[in-house]
Scaffold this motif. Structure first.
Motif, short mmCIF file in Angstrom:
data_model
loop_
_atom_site.label_atom_id
_atom_site.label_comp_id
_atom_site.label_asym_id
_atom_site.label_seq_id
_atom_site.Cartn_x
_atom_site.Cartn_y
_atom_site.Cartn_z
N GLN A 249 -26.22 -18.08 -64.34
CA GLN A 249 -27.11 -17.63 -64.34
C GLN A 249 -27.78 -18.02 -62.54
O GLN A 249 -27.12 -18.58 -62.07
N ALA A 250 -28.05 -17.48 -61.94
CA ALA A 250 -28.35 -17.04 -60.13
C ALA A 250 -29.51 -17.59 -60.36
O ALA A 250 -30.46 -16.20 -60.78
N ARG A 251 -30.42 -17.85 -59.68
CA ARG A 251 -32.02 -18.77 -59.28
C ARG A 251 -32.03 -18.60 -57.53
O ARG A 251 -30.95 -19.29 -56.86
N LEU A 252 -32.63 -17.41 -57.32
CA LEU A 252 -32.72 -17.37 -56.14
C LEU A 252 -34.19 -17.55 -55.38
O LEU A 252 -34.90 -17.14 -56.14
N ALA A 414 -14.22 -16.92 -64.31
CA ALA A 414 -14.11 -15.98 -65.02
C ALA A 414 -14.96 -15.24 -64.94
O ALA A 414 -16.40 -15.51 -64.24
N ASP A 415 -14.67 -14.33 -65.26
CA ASP A 415 -15.81 -13.04 -64.84
C ASP A 415 -16.45 -13.06 -66.36
O ASP A 415 -16.15 -13.51 -67.26
N GLY A 416 -18.01 -12.25 -65.77
CA GLY A 416 -18.80 -12.72 -67.12
C GLY A 416 -19.93 -12.35 -66.90
O GLY A 416 -20.25 -12.11 -66.27
N SER A 417 -20.76 -12.22 -67.30
CA SER A 417 -22.07 -11.70 -67.30
C SER A 417 -23.26 -13.10 -66.21
O SER A 417 -22.91 -13.93 -66.68
N LEU A 418 -23.60 -12.24 -65.68
CA LEU A 418 -24.94 -12.39 -64.35
C LEU A 418 -26.57 -12.21 -64.80
O LEU A 418 -26.47 -11.33 -64.48
N GLN A 419 -26.91 -13.51 -65.69
CA GLN A 419 -28.37 -13.24 -65.53
C GLN A 419 -29.26 -13.65 -64.14
O GLN A 419 -28.87 -14.83 -63.30
N LEU A 420 -30.09 -13.01 -63.31
CA LEU A 420 -31.10 -13.24 -62.25
C LEU A 420 -32.32 -13.31 -62.03
O LEU A 420 -33.05 -12.32 -62.67
N TYR A 421 -32.20 -14.22 -61.26
CA TYR A 421 -33.57 -14.93 -61.36
C TYR A 421 -33.72 -14.75 -59.36
O TYR A 421 -33.33 -15.19 -58.60
N ARG A 422 -35.43 -13.74 -59.26
CA ARG A 422 -35.35 -14.50 -58.00
C ARG A 422 -37.12 -14.62 -58.15
O ARG A 422 -37.78 -14.14 -58.55
N ASN A 425 -39.03 -15.22 -60.86
CA ASN A 425 -39.02 -14.36 -62.44
C ASN A 425 -37.17 -13.36 -62.31
O ASN A 425 -37.00 -13.21 -61.95
N TYR A 426 -37.13 -13.29 -64.07
CA TYR A 426 -36.27 -12.06 -64.39
C TYR A 426 -36.17 -11.35 -64.23
O TYR A 426 -37.19 -10.43 -64.34
N ILE A 427 -34.60 -10.73 -63.54
CA ILE A 427 -35.12 -9.66 -62.32
C ILE A 427 -34.09 -8.53 -63.49
O ILE A 427 -34.81 -7.53 -63.08
N GLY A 428 -33.08 -9.60 -63.54
CA GLY A 428 -32.48 -8.28 -64.54
C GLY A 428 -30.84 -8.89 -65.17
O GLY A 428 -30.72 -9.91 -64.44
N GLN A 429 -29.45 -7.97 -65.41
CA GLN A 429 -28.44 -8.35 -65.19
C GLN A 429 -27.64 -7.61 -64.69
O GLN A 429 -27.80 -6.32 -64.19
N GLY A 445 -32.30 -7.36 -56.66
CA GLY A 445 -33.32 -6.60 -57.35
C GLY A 445 -34.64 -5.58 -56.63
O GLY A 445 -33.73 -6.22 -55.40
N ILE A 446 -34.99 -4.55 -56.67
CA ILE A 446 -35.81 -4.08 -55.24
C ILE A 446 -36.65 -4.85 -55.32
O ILE A 446 -37.10 -5.10 -55.51
N ASP A 447 -36.93 -3.71 -53.75
CA ASP A 447 -37.88 -4.92 -52.96
C ASP A 447 -39.22 -3.60 -52.74
O ASP A 447 -38.73 -2.62 -51.99
N PRO A 448 -40.17 -3.77 -53.54
CA PRO A 448 -40.94 -2.73 -53.12
C PRO A 448 -42.26 -2.60 -52.24
O PRO A 448 -42.49 -2.02 -51.78
N SER A 449 -41.36 -3.72 -51.15
CA SER A 449 -42.65 -4.43 -50.03
C SER A 449 -41.37 -3.69 -49.21
O SER A 449 -42.52 -3.50 -47.90
N LEU A 450 -40.66 -2.79 -48.93
CA LEU A 450 -39.94 -2.63 -48.15
C LEU A 450 -39.60 -0.42 -48.45
O LEU A 450 -38.82 -0.03 -49.29
N LEU A 451 -40.17 0.54 -47.33
CA LEU A 451 -40.81 1.33 -48.33
C LEU A 451 -39.43 2.55 -47.30
O LEU A 451 -39.40 1.86 -46.60
N VAL A 452 -39.01 3.40 -47.96
CA VAL A 452 -38.02 4.29 -47.23
C VAL A 452 -38.47 5.34 -47.61
O VAL A 452 -38.69 5.75 -48.53
N LYS A 453 -38.40 6.23 -46.58
CA LYS A 453 -38.64 7.99 -46.19
C LYS A 453 -37.85 8.52 -45.91
O LYS A 453 -37.43 8.14 -44.85
#
Length: 558
Positions: A249-252, A414-422, A425-429, A445-453
């Protein structure tokens, strides 16, 4: 239970006495063994003795990927010659892995490995099965009470049909009595039906959690010993059906840039043995891996003769498997058993790296039933300040993602599943793969406050002409990035330049602004921009590629 008794000898001056020390999970089911004694006159008699029921204890279990190494111990009480029986063991034991070690001045004789079934295996009933049997008996008692209540109700209903009532007073009294008894029995039936439903639910849960409660087959190992004082014998073996896998579990926290990673182990086993309150070591080694490297293949060249390829096979002699070999360790050899437990458990796992193999020793004793349930425990925790940035690959997706570096990442995990929290908030795996995360960072995870056009993405071909031997192709890509955060962010933009694999193809590239890194992370053709983008500001990134190639050729892109 069976045990190997010593053969009588008529050549000794003193009678030779053999004792049997057996393990039984249910003392009531122990059968009375006999002591074979040889008297001086040469006649043999059978003398009944009381067996000492000594259940083997698990001293250590090391769990790998797919199997486990188990160490059990049985005490030697008394002196002389005895046969120790390690019973009720898993049917999935690998016979080739069995070894025996005696502590102190003890001689080891033959070791017998048996597979028992039927009544003998039924005696090895685990606690889960005992609970199931108790609940089954409870349900049977409730059902019997309910059946009796229904019979009583039927009797009351038919009572007036077989009873002659002569007076009005008698009729009234009988009616009141019947009403009272009927109400009581109906209430009792309802209560019994509720108890029966609850008992059925409890039984279903016990059965679901005790899939291996009764074994069809079990393994029994008998060890013949001779000693002059009390001691103990250790049995080591490997058993299939046990495994563990790491999960993270990684919490940022994007405000203070703190990153915390918790490493846990998820353990499960279906070996046929219930491990209750046992010491556990988790090893990252995979025992199913290839243990030898391959030899290079030598190419043999010929010009004028066609020769059939000759296959050379190196056949390694196979050991005969008629009788499983048993390794017997002398009493003088040392064995590293489980460490003494601390008076108060700390639950802090200690780890040791042995030339690329990491071992995690759990300080607390753990109970892992043989029903496949998952037991989870924390094995490591790391935290620290991280470098944060946003990464965008606009040619693939017009979005930006949060990334963080973790300087404390270790290849020992060892390699394994990684649960992500930002930001809680749970972001994904994702996956914990040291090399990839070390090079590219951990995505959050994606940042909706950075717009790309996307502004421009076009291809133009030049005119060949009659005398022009070259033709050209121009590719222009432009993207705009807008920071809607209330603070400045670090932005990384990745793009890919066309790479020529032919000397006749020429590629020129122009980037605005200038790129920060060419061949990003040693990936040929990948380029990167890195810059700080202030709050509420926008930045345009543009690339122009001009490709020239022979006019009589077609350009292929792969």
């Amino acid at each position: 239970m069976q045990a190997h008794l010593s053969s009588p000898s008529f050549l000794h001056d003193k009678p030779l006495i053999s004792a049997v020390d057996v393990q039984a999970t249910n003392p009531k089911q122990n059968r009375l063994p006999f002591l074979l004694a040889t008297i001086a006159s040469g006649f043999s008699i059978l003398v009944p003795i009381t067996a000492q029921a000594a259940a083997s204890t698990i001293e250590q279990i090391t769990i790998y990927q797919g199997l486990a190494s188990v160490t059990r111990a049985l005490p030697i009480s008394g002196t002389g010659e005895q046969t120790l029986v390690f019973s009720c063991l898993s049917p999935a034991i690998e016979p080739d892995s069995v070894s025996v070690q005696a502590l102190g001045n003890v001689n080891i004789g033959e070791v017998s490995i048996q597979t028992l079934s039927g009544e003998q295996a039924a005696q090895c009933q685990y606690q889960g099965a005992a609970n199931v049997q108790t609940q089954q008996n409870n349900l049977a008692d409730i059902s019997a009470e309910l059946e009796a209540a229904h019979l009583t109700k039927a009797y009351l209903q038919n009572l007036t049909k077989v009873t002659q009532i002569t007076t009005a007073g008698t009729l009234a009294n009988n009616a009141r009595d019947l009403e009272t008894q009927a109400a009581s029995i109906n209430k009792k039936i309802l209560e019994l039906q509720k108890r029966q439903a609850r008992a059925k639910d409890d039984l279903n849960q016990l059965v679901a959690g005790s899939t291996t409660s009764t074994q069809n087959n079990v393994t029994q190992v008998s060890v013949r010993t001779a000693s002059r004082s009390a001691s103990s014998v250790k049995l080591h073996y490997q058993v299939q059906g046990a495994s563990w896998e790491p999960t993270y579990q990684a919490r940022l926290n994007t405000d203070n840039k703190q990153l915390h990673i918790t490493a846990s182990a998820v353990i499960a086993q279906q070996t046929g043995e219930n491990w209750n309150n046992v010491p556990i070591i988790l090893s990252t080694v995979n025992p199913h891996q290839t243990t030898t490297s391959q030899l290079p293949r030598v190419k043999r060249l010929s010009l004028y003769e066609e020769q059939q390829a000759k296959m050379t096979r190196f056949a390694q002699p196979m050991m005969e498997r008629d009788a499983a070999p048993v390794v017997v360790v002398s009493a003088s050899d040392s064995y590293g058993g489980a460490e003494n437990m601390a008076p108060l458990p700390s639950f802090t796992v200690s780890s040791q790296n042995k030339n690329g193999i990491t071992e995690y020793r759990l300080p607390q004793r753990v109970s892992i039933p043989s029903d496949g349930r998952h037991v989870r425990t924390v094995i490591d925790e790391q935290s620290g300040t991280s470098k944060l940035w946003l990464r965008s690959t606009p040619s693939a997706e017009t979005a930006a993602y949060w990334y963080a570096s973790a300087p404390f990442l270790t290849p020992a995990w060892a390699d394994g599943s990684l649960q992500l929290y930002r930001d809680d908030n749970y972001i994904g795996q994702s996956r914990y793969e040291y090399q990839s995360l070390k090079e590219q960072g951990i995505g959050f995870g994606i940042d909706p406050s950075l717009l790309v056009k996307q502004l421009t993405d076009e291809d133009k071909k030049g005119d060949k002409g009659v005398f022009n031997r070259q033709q050209t192709k121009t590719i222009t890509q432009a993207y705009q990035f807008t920071n809607q955060h209330d603070r400045s962010v670090r932005l990384q933009v990745l793009s890919a330049e066309p790479v020529s694999s032919d000397d006749s193809i020429k590629v020129t590239a122009a980037h605005t602004p200038a790129i920060s890194q060419k061949d990003w992370n040693d990936n040929k053709g990948m380029v990167a921009w890195e810059f700080d983008l202030p709050s509420k500001q926008a930045q345009v990134v543009q690339s122009t590629y001009q490709i020239s190639y022979p006019a009589d050729k077609k350009l292929s892109t792969n």
